[in-house]
Design a protein around this motif. Structure first.
Motif, PDB file in Angstrom:
ATOM      1  N   LYS A  74      -2.709   2.547  10.989  1.00 57.49           N
ATOM      2  CA  LYS A  74      -1.855   3.059   9.911  1.00 57.49           C
ATOM      3  C   LYS A  74      -1.214   1.921   9.119  1.00 57.49           C
ATOM      4  O   LYS A  74      -1.007   2.034   7.905  1.00 57.49           O
ATOM      5  CB  LYS A  74      -0.788   4.002  10.477  1.00 57.49           C
ATOM      6  N   MET A  75      -0.919   0.819   9.793  1.00 56.52           N
ATOM      7  CA  MET A  75      -0.354  -0.331   9.078  1.00 56.52           C
ATOM      8  C   MET A  75      -1.385  -0.968   8.140  1.00 56.52           C
ATOM      9  O   MET A  75      -1.055  -1.406   7.043  1.00 56.52           O
ATOM     10  CB  MET A  75       0.154  -1.365  10.089  1.00 56.52           C
ATOM     11  N   ILE A  76      -2.652  -0.981   8.597  1.00 56.69           N
ATOM     12  CA  ILE A  76      -3.728  -1.484   7.726  1.00 56.69           C
ATOM     13  C   ILE A  76      -3.876  -0.576   6.507  1.00 56.69           C
ATOM     14  O   ILE A  76      -4.019  -1.042   5.368  1.00 56.69           O
ATOM     15  CB  ILE A  76      -5.054  -1.558   8.507  1.00 56.69           C
ATOM     16  N   GLU A  77      -3.805   0.735   6.742  1.00 56.64           N
ATOM     17  CA  GLU A  77      -3.903   1.696   5.635  1.00 56.64           C
ATOM     18  C   GLU A  77      -2.741   1.512   4.661  1.00 56.64           C
ATOM     19  O   GLU A  77      -2.916   1.541   3.443  1.00 56.64           O
ATOM     20  CB  GLU A  77      -3.905   3.127   6.200  1.00 56.64           C
ATOM     21  N   TRP A  78      -1.542   1.286   5.212  1.00 54.06           N
ATOM     22  CA  TRP A  78      -0.361   1.059   4.378  1.00 54.06           C
ATOM     23  C   TRP A  78      -0.541  -0.198   3.528  1.00 54.06           C
ATOM     24  O   TRP A  78      -0.243  -0.209   2.338  1.00 54.06           O
ATOM     25  CB  TRP A  78       0.875   0.913   5.275  1.00 54.06           C
ATOM     26  N   GLU A  79      -1.061  -1.263   4.143  1.00 58.95           N
ATOM     27  CA  GLU A  79      -1.273  -2.528   3.430  1.00 58.95           C
ATOM     28  C   GLU A  79      -2.291  -2.360   2.305  1.00 58.95           C
ATOM     29  O   GLU A  79      -2.120  -2.895   1.203  1.00 58.95           O
ATOM     30  CB  GLU A  79      -1.756  -3.594   4.422  1.00 58.95           C
ATOM     31  N   ASN A  80      -3.354  -1.588   2.574  1.00 58.01           N
ATOM     32  CA  ASN A  80      -4.368  -1.350   1.543  1.00 58.01           C
ATOM     33  C   ASN A  80      -3.787  -0.579   0.353  1.00 58.01           C
ATOM     34  O   ASN A  80      -4.096  -0.870  -0.807  1.00 58.01           O
ATOM     35  CB  ASN A  80      -5.545  -0.578   2.131  1.00 58.01           C
ATOM     36  N   LEU A  81      -2.940   0.402   0.658  1.00 60.79           N
ATOM     37  CA  LEU A  81      -2.289   1.166  -0.417  1.00 60.79           C
ATOM     38  C   LEU A  81      -1.382   0.259  -1.245  1.00 60.79           C
ATOM     39  O   LEU A  81      -1.336   0.353  -2.476  1.00 60.79           O
ATOM     40  CB  LEU A  81      -1.477   2.323   0.178  1.00 60.79           C
ATOM     41  N   ASN A  82      -0.661  -0.607  -0.557  1.00 64.22           N
ATOM     42  CA  ASN A  82       0.233  -1.530  -1.245  1.00 64.22           C
ATOM     43  C   ASN A  82      -0.550  -2.464  -2.170  1.00 64.22           C
ATOM     44  O   ASN A  82      -0.152  -2.719  -3.312  1.00 64.22           O
ATOM     45  CB  ASN A  82       1.017  -2.344  -0.208  1.00 64.22           C
TER      46      ASN A  82
END
Length: 648
Positions: free
Chosen positions: A634-642
């Motif tokens: 989920k943190m990787i997904e958050w970083e990609n969105l950012n």
């Protein structure tokens, strides 16, 4: 994706290497294949690619190979370079051909939007950005850069042609290309060999987060512990499945053996008791019926096989050394290298110290040992040995004066005063028995050559051992044996190793070689890691503050740039940004919820009734690991969105 082999076997010439293979790979499986040297691990990996090597096994099921989803299999030896004149960076970029083409398309659409902000173009642009994100477009350059640095390649190396690299470096490039190509099933045969600790730690993290399946053959226990969730052991020609990492496998194997042995011994006692009753009463008319009943009871018993003993055949040694003085080695401002100074260092060792030398490849570790052993001259400074120090040196190159010599001839020349019986006895302790002593050196495997060198060194009974990568060619049992020998060793030890488990078991002092100098640490490997982590946190905090200032400047730039866009285009882009920001907030809440679950599990593990309940603790640990993996995803997904928001 599913790949199964049911009741298969593999032969090499007239010899059956594996007679009963039942093996399965599912999507995202991280599988270790373990066993002694020569058990057939590498042959099995080849059979996974070339199914023509497989035949019907000895089991009761019908032999078959089932592949669902047409999995793409990646194996290092399959990779070759089409053009040796291509630049190394361009060769790596071939892996990302789809992303690079999409990148060019996004750039074209961006240029079109300057003069044409129609809904159609904006829609195509945002859809392309979504696909770009899905394929890893925002992270692939960083992924390449990190991989190259961790594997010891510089920015200058990227501009070199493939033909300019050595054989070992070309293998590393091919390995990186394989990793970054992300096949459905990644087959790795001893991937940590000749990698330094920095590269191994990066590889661990990369493989742990690898979204597809991995099958790995390795003797690196810590590496397997951190990556795999299944272990297939090859022993006595059969494959046995154990769920969990390597530590779980060792524990389960021991428990299974103990249980089967206990069940077998109980059943044998019971059969013996029933047979005694039958023999005692079978000729007595009044007891004949009972005796017959007991005989039928014996016949109905489903026999439990006596479990195979562990295949623990390995070498051993008893040291008998003359003690040195308390002060063993004093190194002062010692400059080491060949044509130029690689490192400058100072440290002291005392009797009984065990110093591990760790760090990246090519920056002086082996050079230090060669200098201290008198194989090469120092470039400055000094070093001195204390009273009564006798030195034994193991060179990882494993060179012999004449490889046409047999094992016995090589050893007897080193110790001409020993009788044939004594020579054979000593060689036997290092597994050279029977016809093995008549093998020529050139016919020995890497592991056998290591054992012969160690046998020669240990027989000289030095009180200061210098070992350069002594476990490189050893299987796990061999490593454990050497660990046990060196733990009992009463002399002083200096050793170079990339095997962190080996370092952890032995070292009480650490010497880490880095490109910025040498760090001497008086303490164990675990204590050193804690020390480094504490210092790294301080560095990360300073870096975080710099990044926050950078992001603030980027936000200001985006706001100023947005004012120049047309109102219609701005509306659509703002809509996309808001959509992704909402998703980010949702992810933040989900991460917080999972972190709370992890905390609850940790509290549960500390409860008194659970501390000694190993089954419960194992379940809680697995649940905790799964939750931590979800947090990472989920943190990787958050970083990609950012990253996507910044791009928009």
């Amino acid at each position: 994706m599913n790949y199964r082999i049911i009741d298969g076997s593999v032969s090499y010439g007239a010899e059956t290497i594996l007679e009963e293979i039942n093996f399965e790979i599912n999507e995202k499986d991280k599988i270790a294949v373990v066993g002694r040297n020569g058990a057939g691990k590498s042959t099995f990996l080849k059979a996974l690619i070339d199914n023509s090597m497989l035949e019907e096994g000895v089991g009761e099921n019908k032999f078959s190979v089932i592949k669902e989803g047409s999995p793409r299999i990646g194996y290092l030896k399959q990779i070759e370079f089409e053009d040796d004149n291509i630049l190394m960076k361009d060769e790596i970029l071939k892996v990302y051909k789809n992303i690079i083409n999409l990148e060019k398309n996004i750039e074209n659409l961006s240029n079109k939007m300057i003069n044409n902000s129609s809904e159609k173009i904006i829609k195509e642009y945002t859809e392309s950005l979504d696909k770009y994100q899905f394929l890893g477009g925002y992270t692939y350059k960083k992924e390449i850069d990190t991989a190259l640095r961790k594997f010891g390649f510089s920015i200058e190396d990227e501009k070199k042609k493939i033909s300019e690299f050595s054989g070992g470096q070309r293998t590393k490039i091919a390995f990186l290309k394989l990793l970054l190509s992300k096949p459905d099933i990644l087959l790795l045969d001893e991937p940590t060999n000749h990698l330094d600790i920095t590269a191994i730690e990066w590889l661990e993290k990369y493989l742990k987060n690898y979204a597809k399946a991995i099958v790995v053959v390795s003797h690196d226990r810590m590496f397997l512990d951190k990556i795999v969730n299944k272990v297939y052991e090859i022993e006595y020609g059969e494959m046995t499945l154990y769920k969990g990492n390597y530590e779980d496998f060792e524990r389960q194997k021991r428990l299974n053996y103990e249980k089967q042995l206990k069940d077998y011994e109980y059943q044998q006692r019971e059969i013996k008791r029933l047979e005694a009753i039958v023999n005692r009463f079978k000729y007595k008319p009044t007891k004949a019926k009972m005796a017959l009943s007991k005989l039928k009871q014996i016949e109905r018993i489903v026999k439990i096989e006596e479990p195979n003993k562990y295949d623990l055949k390995t070498f051993h040694n008893n040291f008998n050394i003359n003690k040195s003085g308390k002060d063993v080695l004093e190194v002062k401002e010692l400059s080491i290298g060949y044509n130029k100074v690689l490192q400058k260092l100072s440290f002291s060792l005392y009797r009984g110290d065990k110093l591990a030398i760790i760090g990246e490849n090519g920056i002086g570790k082996s050079t230090l040992l060669k200098t201290l052993a008198g194989k090469i001259e120092s470039l400055g400074g000094s070093f001195s040995y204390g009273f009564n120090v006798s030195l034994g040196y193991f060179d990882q190159q494993l060179e012999f004066e004449n490889e046409e010599n047999t094992v016995f001839e090589e050893f007897s020349k080193k110790f001409p005063d020993l009788t044939t019986t004594k020579l054979r006895t000593i060689l036997g302790t290092f597994l050279f028995t029977g016809e093995d002593v008549d093998k020529k050196i050139k016919m020995l495997s890497g592991g056998e050559k290591s054992r012969l060198k160690l046998c020669e060194i240990f027989k000289k009974e030095p009180n200061l051992l210098m070992l350069d990568e002594p476990t490189n060619h050893m299987d796990i049992i061999g490593k454990e044996s050497l660990e046990n020998i060196l733990k009992e060793y009463e002399g002083t030890l200096i050793f170079v190793s990339h095997d962190r488990y080996f370092v952890k078991k032995l070292a009480n002092k650490i010497l880490e070689f880095t490109k910025n100098g040498v760090i001497f640490f008086d303490g164990t490997y675990e204590e050193y890691l804690e020390y480094k982590e504490k210092n790294n946190k301080e560095i990360e905090e300073r870096s975080k503050n710099r990044n926050e200032n950078k992001k603030e400047n980027e936000v200001n730039f985006i706001e100023n740039n947005n004012k120049e866009r047309s109102s219609k285009e701005q509306y659509l882009l703002n809509k996309e940004i808001t959509k992704r920001k909402n998703k980010m907030k949702k992810l933040e809440q989900e991460i917080e919820n999972i972190e709370n679950q992890v905390e609850e599990i940790e509290n549960e593990m500390q409860k008194e009734e659970n501390i000694t309940n190993y089954v419960k603790l194992n379940e809680l640990q697995k649940e905790k690991e799964n939750l931590n993996k979800k947090i990472e995803d989920k943190m990787i997904e958050w970083e990609n969105l950012n990253n996507l928001i910044e791009q928009l």
